[in-house]
Structures are given as C-alpha cells and as structure tokens.
Design a protein around this motif. Structure first.
Motif: not given
Length: 144
Positions: A14, A17-19, A21-24, A96, A98, A108, A141
């Motif tokens: 990860g 960066d969560v601001d 939008g979602p983390e990349t 973070n 995955k 994750t 998931t």
C-alpha cells in the motif's frame, strides 16, 4: 480446480495514501521465489481417561495463535514500490499490504518486514530476501 502459477502469488504494498480515495496497492517487483505460510500453534488439551487411567492416552489439541507470513526473494528492482518497502524496512514501521494467493483469495491488512537481506556477487545483479509478518488481524476475501 486448475493448476495455479507460482508467479501469481503476490504481495502488493500500500502507498499509505487514503485521502481523498482508497489506498493504492502495487506489486512488489523482482520476486522470483515466494511463499505464504498459514499456520497455527497447537494448544494441548490432552486429558487422561479418568475411568481407565492405565489405558492409552489420546493426544488432543485445539488451534492457538495463528501465523500469516509471506516470504520472497529475487532480483532487487529499484522503483517506487521498492522505495516504499525500504522506507518501512529502515524505519521498522507497519504498513498495509495484500497477499494474493491464486485459487484461494486475498489477505489484506497491516504487515511489517521482520527480515530483509541484500546479497550479490561481484558480477551480476543484487538479490534480496524479505519476510513479511502480519501486524494485526487480516481481512480475507475468497477468490470467486
């Protein structure tokens, strides 16, 4: 179920960066060998038979602490994702990530690097080995 390619067992890092939008998440490049360990400690629950104390004792256990570890080695590839990983390695920080297990699903959550090693011969590319350990509960998931 069909055979799965080992090169698709991936760890994605990860960017933090969560601001707004979602983390990349991006693949850690350069891995040529990788493994993902799913294990649990055994908690001994064995009790001798009170009605027949001289008889054979059946060992019993239940699962204890679970362990999720991703290990990989390969050719060190300098890029944005490896720079991010090296920042976490040198700072001993949690991040973070995955882990994608083909044919099973994705784990994750928070991880840290417990071991990292560079190696290289005088002629040739620099190699690396890394071990990533779950730093908290992981969300699973299932692959559909």
């Amino acid at each position: 179920m069909s055979q799965q390619k080992g090169r698709l067992l991936l760890i994605q890092i990860g960017d933090g960066d969560v601001d707004p939008g979602p983390e990349t998440f991006s693949n850690l490049c350069g891995l040529t060998t990788r493994s993902f360990n799913l294990s649990a400690n055994e908690v001994d629950t064995t009790i001798p038979d009170c009605a027949n104390p001289g008889g054979a004792v059946q060992r019993t256990a239940e699962p204890g602490i679970v362990n999720r570890t991703f290990s990989g080695s390969g050719k060190f590839f300098k890029g944005a994702t490896s720079d991010t990983v090296m920042g976490h390695v040198t700072g001993a920080t949690v991040f973070n990530a995955k882990v994608i297990v083909p044919g099973l699903g994705t784990y994750t959550g928070a991880w840290f690097v417990s071991e990292f090693e560079f190696a290289g011969e005088m002629e040739g590319n620099m190699d690396f080995n890394a071990t990533f350990v779950a730093a908290g509960p992981l969300a699973f998931t299932a692959e559909v």
